[in-house]
Design an enzyme around this catalytic site. Structure first.
Site, PDB file in Angstrom:
ATOM      1  N   GLU A 175       0.839  -1.199   0.000  1.00  0.00           N
ATOM      2  CA  GLU A 175       0.000   0.000   0.000  1.00  0.00           C
ATOM      3  C   GLU A 175       0.870   1.243   0.000  1.00  0.00           C
ATOM      4  OE1 GLU A 175      -2.424   3.207   0.538  1.00  0.00           O
ATOM      5  OE2 GLU A 175      -2.937   1.258  -0.315  1.00  0.00           O
ATOM      6  N   ALA A 224     -22.435   2.568  -0.317  1.00  0.00           N
ATOM      7  CA  ALA A 224     -23.593   1.692  -0.163  1.00  0.00           C
ATOM      8  C   ALA A 224     -23.353   0.403  -0.931  1.00  0.00           C
ATOM      9  CB  ALA A 224     -24.854   2.383  -0.675  1.00  0.00           C
ATOM     10  N   ARG A 228     -16.749   4.732   4.837  1.00  0.00           N
ATOM     11  CA  ARG A 228     -15.688   4.068   4.072  1.00  0.00           C
ATOM     12  C   ARG A 228     -14.492   3.671   4.949  1.00  0.00           C
ATOM     13  NH1 ARG A 228     -15.134   4.462  -1.555  1.00  0.00           N
ATOM     14  NH2 ARG A 228     -16.871   5.487  -2.595  1.00  0.00           N
ATOM     15  N   ARG A 254     -19.103  17.173  -1.594  1.00  0.00           N
ATOM     16  CA  ARG A 254     -19.332  16.160  -0.561  1.00  0.00           C
ATOM     17  C   ARG A 254     -19.236  16.806   0.823  1.00  0.00           C
ATOM     18  NH1 ARG A 254     -18.495  11.014  -3.038  1.00  0.00           N
ATOM     19  NH2 ARG A 254     -17.184  11.087  -4.896  1.00  0.00           N
ATOM     20  N   ASP A 266     -11.339  -0.374  -9.030  1.00  0.00           N
ATOM     21  CA  ASP A 266     -11.166   0.859  -9.793  1.00  0.00           C
ATOM     22  C   ASP A 266      -9.982   0.812 -10.751  1.00  0.00           C
ATOM     23  OD1 ASP A 266     -13.354   2.049  -8.660  1.00  0.00           O
ATOM     24  OD2 ASP A 266     -12.242   3.400  -7.352  1.00  0.00           O
ATOM     25  N   ALA A 288     -18.087   0.174  -5.369  1.00  0.00           N
ATOM     26  CA  ALA A 288     -17.479  -0.660  -4.328  1.00  0.00           C
ATOM     27  C   ALA A 288     -17.980  -2.089  -4.419  1.00  0.00           C
ATOM     28  CB  ALA A 288     -17.776  -0.067  -2.951  1.00  0.00           C
TER      29      ALA A 288
END
Length: 426
Positions: free
Chosen positions: A33, A46, A113, A194, A306, A319
């Site tokens: 990562e 969701a 998230r 957002r 993605d 997702a």
């Protein structure tokens, strides 16, 4: 045949979900990562019935994690409701109530998230994960090995690689032979604001029904989505606007854009006015997606989430597609081991099954964005909008995950049979 080590590039939801699924099946994997810890951008996501089913098949504990964190609509009458689509200008009258049809009445089920990612990551040991490892490039290292170069100077030899490194994926660049990671990434001519609103304030300004249950307010050139997260303590808001221009800014996110947002929703109905007033200084995000790729696989390297099929959020399915990807890849790698076939064969079966569905999600999501802004074929006609909205999500939600897994495994078995025939001829 011993179970092979898999190197996962990227520790977002897709990469961690895959790591969870592989560990559950006893397959060795390592996650690299770029960040210093697990991080996810944005507040809420969701999952539809399809993704919730895939998560439980990936690892029952992962399904339990989601159920423990998920926030539903507050009203019992809204248990199966995905979104209430309403007029955003004038009175917020209902255009369509879109509901799921599964036995569990899985309406909008949202999670924060970052909390979801961290809880999912708790299912894998920390020694599976290496932080501060941003991939620069991949080269072939002789035999079946790949050499991975990271920007901190370290190098890793890998037998197989899964790119879960997002829309700016370096692994995608390798798989598709691109000059730059962002080649074939397209600005969708939409951006979003957002922000989060404390639920008590939202209830005070909007009332119980609109604040505590998922709503989408449609209007010309934009739409506003709101739904509860954090166990109902917070209302998540995503306000979308069309853009007539290309995105020319180096950053995809602008900070503190409250005044700009309020100007752009001037003249909308009272609920939308109240929502944008409650957002103090929301961030503005440009929306990009991937153009269809000819393949998700190159030899022993494959793409997931993605990195394979970045999409807009208009169908709430991005997702979920990453989780479906993780399930299929984990299961196919497990079956490849038991069948005695290569990782490459598992990747080929995965590509054949997952690419058509996930790319269809990208294209239909983009079309949904036009519908919500009343620039699609339905225009602003209530009847045409209702007709489209009531059928738009069904093919995503009613996906038979188990049956499609069987299809993918059958493809893998055919490869195994062909391999045995070739061995017999030799």
């Amino acid at each position: 045949m011993s179970k092979q080590k898999v190197v996962i590039i990227g520790g977002g939801i897709g990469g961690v979900a895959l790591a969870v699924g592989l560990r559950h099946r006893g397959i060795s994997a390592q996650v690299y990562e770029a960040g210093d810890d697990f991080t996810e951008l944005g507040a809420g996501i969701a999952l539809g019935p399809n993704a919730i089913a895939a998560l439980s098949l990936l690892d029952p504990e992962a399904g339990e994690v989601f159920e423990q964190l998920a926030t539903k609509n507050a009203f019992s009458s809204e248990e199966a409701t995905w979104i209430n689509f309403r007029h955003g200008i004038g009175e917020p009258s209902l255009i369509a109530k879109v509901q799921t049809k599964d036995d569990r009445k899985t309406g909008l089920s949202s999670v924060h998230r970052a909390r979801f990612l961290n809880s999912l990551a708790a299912l894998i040991p920390r020694d599976m994960v290496h932080f501060g490892k941003r991939l620069q490039r991949i080269t072939e290292a002789g035999g079946s090995n790949l050499r991975l170069y990271f920007d901190d100077g370290t190098q890793v030899l890998a037998a197989s690689v899964v790119g879960c490194d997002g829309v700016r994926s370096s692994v995608r660049q390798y798989v598709l032979d691109l000059k730059r990671p962002l080649d074939n990434v397209t600005y969708t001519k939409k951006y979003v604001y957002r922000g989060l609103v404390p639920m008590p304030l939202a209830v005070k300004r909007l009332g119980e029904e609109l604040a505590n249950n998922s709503q989408m307010y449609l209007g010309p050139g934009g739409h506003v989505l709101s739904y509860p997260i954090d166990g109902g303590a917070t209302m998540n808001v995503v306000a979308f606007r069309d853009d007539a221009h290309e995105w020319k800014h180096p950053s995809w996110v602008f900070k503190q854009r409250g005044n700009t947002m309020r100007d752009e929703f001037e003249g909308w109905g009272e609920p939308v006015k109240n929502i944008v007033q409650m957002l103090d200084q929301p961030d503005q995000w440009a929306l990009f997606n991937h153009e269809p790729a000819a393949t998700f696989q190159k030899g022993s390297v494959v793409l997931l989430g993605d990195a394979a099929h970045a999409t807009t959020p208009h169908q709430g399915a991005g997702a979920g597609q990453a989780i479906e990807d993780a399930l299929f890849l984990a299961e196919l790698l497990d079956r490849a081991t038991s069948l005695g076939v290569s990782t490459n064969a598992a990747f080929q079966a995965y590509d054949a099954v997952r690419r058509p569905r996930s790319q269809r999600v990208v294209s239909t999501s983009k079309a949904a964005g036009y519908t919500y802004a009343m620039t699609g074929p339905a225009g602003s006609d209530d009847e045409l909008l209702r007709e489209e909205l009531l059928q738009r999500f069904n093919w995503i939600w009613e996906y038979d995950v188990k049956r499609e897994l069987e299809v993918a495994v059958m493809q893998l078995q055919r490869v195994a049979e062909q391999t045995e025939m070739e061995k017999a001829r030799l």
